[in-house]
Design a protein around this motif. Structure first.
Motif, PDB file in Angstrom:
ATOM      1  N   TYR A   1      18.894  19.496 -74.441  1.00  0.00           N
ATOM      2  CA  TYR A   1      20.235  20.007 -74.393  1.00  0.00           C
ATOM      3  C   TYR A   1      20.365  20.490 -73.059  1.00  0.00           C
ATOM      4  CZ  TYR A   1      20.637  20.790 -79.539  1.00  0.00           C
ATOM      5  OH  TYR A   1      20.646  20.224 -80.921  1.00  0.00           O
TER       6      TYR A   1
ATOM      7  N   LEU B   1      17.301  22.247 -71.462  1.00  0.00           N
ATOM      8  CA  LEU B   1      16.668  22.710 -72.599  1.00  0.00           C
ATOM      9  C   LEU B   1      15.942  21.536 -73.406  1.00  0.00           C
ATOM     10  CD1 LEU B   1      18.456  25.926 -73.563  1.00  0.00           C
ATOM     11  CD2 LEU B   1      16.116  25.841 -72.469  1.00  0.00           C
TER      12      LEU B   1
ATOM     13  N   PHE C   1      14.574  17.029 -78.481  1.00  0.00           N
ATOM     14  CA  PHE C   1      15.904  17.089 -78.066  1.00  0.00           C
ATOM     15  C   PHE C   1      15.978  17.604 -76.804  1.00  0.00           C
ATOM     16  CE2 PHE C   1      17.983  17.220 -82.447  1.00  0.00           C
ATOM     17  CZ  PHE C   1      16.856  17.311 -83.411  1.00  0.00           C
TER      18      PHE C   1
ATOM     19  N   GLN D   1      22.627  23.578 -71.077  1.00  0.00           N
ATOM     20  CA  GLN D   1      23.500  24.713 -71.150  1.00  0.00           C
ATOM     21  C   GLN D   1      24.002  24.876 -69.632  1.00  0.00           C
ATOM     22  OE1 GLN D   1      21.029  28.579 -70.972  1.00  0.00           O
ATOM     23  NE2 GLN D   1      22.122  29.381 -72.601  1.00  0.00           N
TER      24      GLN D   1
ATOM     25  N   LEU E   1      21.116  24.355 -66.896  1.00  0.00           N
ATOM     26  CA  LEU E   1      19.822  24.543 -67.285  1.00  0.00           C
ATOM     27  C   LEU E   1      19.712  23.623 -68.658  1.00  0.00           C
ATOM     28  CD1 LEU E   1      17.163  26.528 -67.706  1.00  0.00           C
ATOM     29  CD2 LEU E   1      18.175  27.780 -69.607  1.00  0.00           C
TER      30      LEU E   1
ATOM     31  N   ARG F   1      10.265  24.465 -63.616  1.00  0.00           N
ATOM     32  CA  ARG F   1      11.129  25.529 -64.054  1.00  0.00           C
ATOM     33  C   ARG F   1      12.369  25.201 -63.181  1.00  0.00           C
ATOM     34  NH1 ARG F   1       9.713  29.820 -66.852  1.00  0.00           N
ATOM     35  NH2 ARG F   1      11.828  29.953 -67.182  1.00  0.00           N
ATOM     36  N   TYR F   2      12.148  25.119 -62.012  1.00  0.00           N
ATOM     37  CA  TYR F   2      13.478  24.883 -60.890  1.00  0.00           C
ATOM     38  C   TYR F   2      13.495  23.645 -60.261  1.00  0.00           C
ATOM     39  CZ  TYR F   2      13.635  30.013 -61.812  1.00  0.00           C
ATOM     40  OH  TYR F   2      13.497  31.132 -62.585  1.00  0.00           O
TER      41      TYR F   2
ATOM     42  N   ASN G   1      27.044  29.276 -70.280  1.00  0.00           N
ATOM     43  CA  ASN G   1      25.979  29.195 -71.445  1.00  0.00           C
ATOM     44  C   ASN G   1      26.305  28.533 -72.672  1.00  0.00           C
ATOM     45  OD1 ASN G   1      24.681  31.379 -69.954  1.00  0.00           O
ATOM     46  ND2 ASN G   1      26.022  32.703 -70.392  1.00  0.00           N
ATOM     47  N   GLU G   2      27.209  27.523 -72.514  1.00  0.00           N
ATOM     48  CA  GLU G   2      27.476  26.520 -73.873  1.00  0.00           C
ATOM     49  C   GLU G   2      26.472  25.714 -73.735  1.00  0.00           C
ATOM     50  OE1 GLU G   2      32.131  26.963 -73.073  1.00  0.00           O
ATOM     51  OE2 GLU G   2      31.165  25.302 -72.793  1.00  0.00           O
ATOM     52  N   PHE G   3      26.007  25.148 -74.868  1.00  0.00           N
ATOM     53  CA  PHE G   3      24.922  23.978 -75.430  1.00  0.00           C
ATOM     54  C   PHE G   3      25.706  22.963 -75.735  1.00  0.00           C
ATOM     55  CE2 PHE G   3      20.712  25.912 -75.750  1.00  0.00           C
ATOM     56  CZ  PHE G   3      20.916  27.288 -76.012  1.00  0.00           C
TER      57      PHE G   3
ATOM     58  N   PHE H   1      12.349  25.860 -78.669  1.00  0.00           N
ATOM     59  CA  PHE H   1      12.889  25.535 -77.273  1.00  0.00           C
ATOM     60  C   PHE H   1      11.766  25.852 -76.221  1.00  0.00           C
ATOM     61  CE2 PHE H   1      17.366  24.122 -77.683  1.00  0.00           C
ATOM     62  CZ  PHE H   1      17.656  24.753 -78.927  1.00  0.00           C
ATOM     63  N   GLY H   2      11.798  25.074 -75.134  1.00  0.00           N
ATOM     64  CA  GLY H   2      10.917  25.323 -74.089  1.00  0.00           C
ATOM     65  C   GLY H   2      12.071  26.337 -73.308  1.00  0.00           C
ATOM     66  N   ALA H   3      11.466  26.872 -72.073  1.00  0.00           N
ATOM     67  CA  ALA H   3      12.137  27.664 -71.167  1.00  0.00           C
ATOM     68  C   ALA H   3      13.107  27.004 -70.227  1.00  0.00           C
ATOM     69  CB  ALA H   3      11.054  28.463 -70.582  1.00  0.00           C
TER      70      ALA H   3
END
Lengths: 111, 113
Positions: A35, A91, A33, A37, A89, A9-10, A41-43, A102-104
């Motif tokens: 991605y 994803l 996929f 972020q 982040l 997660r981190y 907060n842009e993908f 999506f995953g977290a």
């Protein structure tokens, strides 16, 4: 609840270090996929796979990342030499019937 | 290429009031799917609504949206906002699952008591 599992997660890395993250897509979803972020907060699309083969990837991914999605193993995305601008982040998503799940995410911090 | 525009970066409102998030898109393909995803901090972005049918209202969890191909719009609405609606909302489109989603920049919704 999403069944896409991402680990860790981190992730905290120093500049120049490798950073590897993993993803287990939902069973039966043919396309995976990745991605990014960013802090705004842009993908940003990075890369996708179907049946272990790369469908598309952006230039940055091709030059600086290593990614694979082997059968019967988690998919992975690895930054070969982390830069401060890679802090984001990440994803993973798997796709079924034109819908992405999506995953977290893995939150990468590059110090 | 495809594009999605969300005009509001931040929407703040009082609980109980209606909320509307704007989404317009550009694509050359007539069979695009439009989506609204919700992203809470430390959770997976999850699908709120999706549609590919022109002029058909889609509803889920109190939210609704209608795809209007004539105006290339897919605005999200809710009649009465709740505190738990505070999150990031993304409008997105897909033409080909192999190409994935094109996202808007997102709208942060903050609902206050």
């Amino acid at each position: 609840n999403s069944k896409v599992i991402q680990t860790p997660r981190y992730l905290v890395k120093g500049q120049g270090q490798k950073a590897k993250m993993r993803c287990i897509p939902e069973k039966g979803h043919p396309v995976v996929f990745w991605y990014q972020q960013n802090k705004n907060n842009e993908f940003k699309f990075l890369i996708n796979f179907q049946n272990q083969e790369v469908l598309q990837q952006i230039d940055m991914t091709e030059k600086r990342f290593s990614a694979e999605c082997p059968s019967n193993s988690p998919c992975s995305l690895e930054i070969q030499s982390s830069e401060a601008g890679d802090s984001a982040l990440y994803l993973c998503a798997s796709s079924y019937q034109n819908t992405l799940y999506f995953g977290a995410g893995t939150r990468l911090s590059v110090l | 290429g495809d594009s999605v525009t969300q005009t509001e970066g931040l929407v703040t409102l009082t609980e109980g009031l209606p909320v509307m998030l704007n989404c317009t898109y550009q694509t050359i393909y007539s069979n695009a799917f439009l989506f609204w995803y919700v992203h809470y901090l430390n959770e997976s972005p999850w699908l709120l609504l999706r549609s590919s049918t022109d002029n058909k209202r889609t509803e889920h969890q109190g939210f609704h949206a209608t795809l209007h191909k004539s105006s290339s719009s897919f605005h999200l609405q809710k009649s009465s906002a709740q505190l738990s609606d505070s999150a990031l909302y993304y409008c997105a489109l897909i033409n080909n699952y192999a190409q994935g989603l094109t996202f808007g920049l997102g709208t942060r919704v903050s609902v206050f008591p």
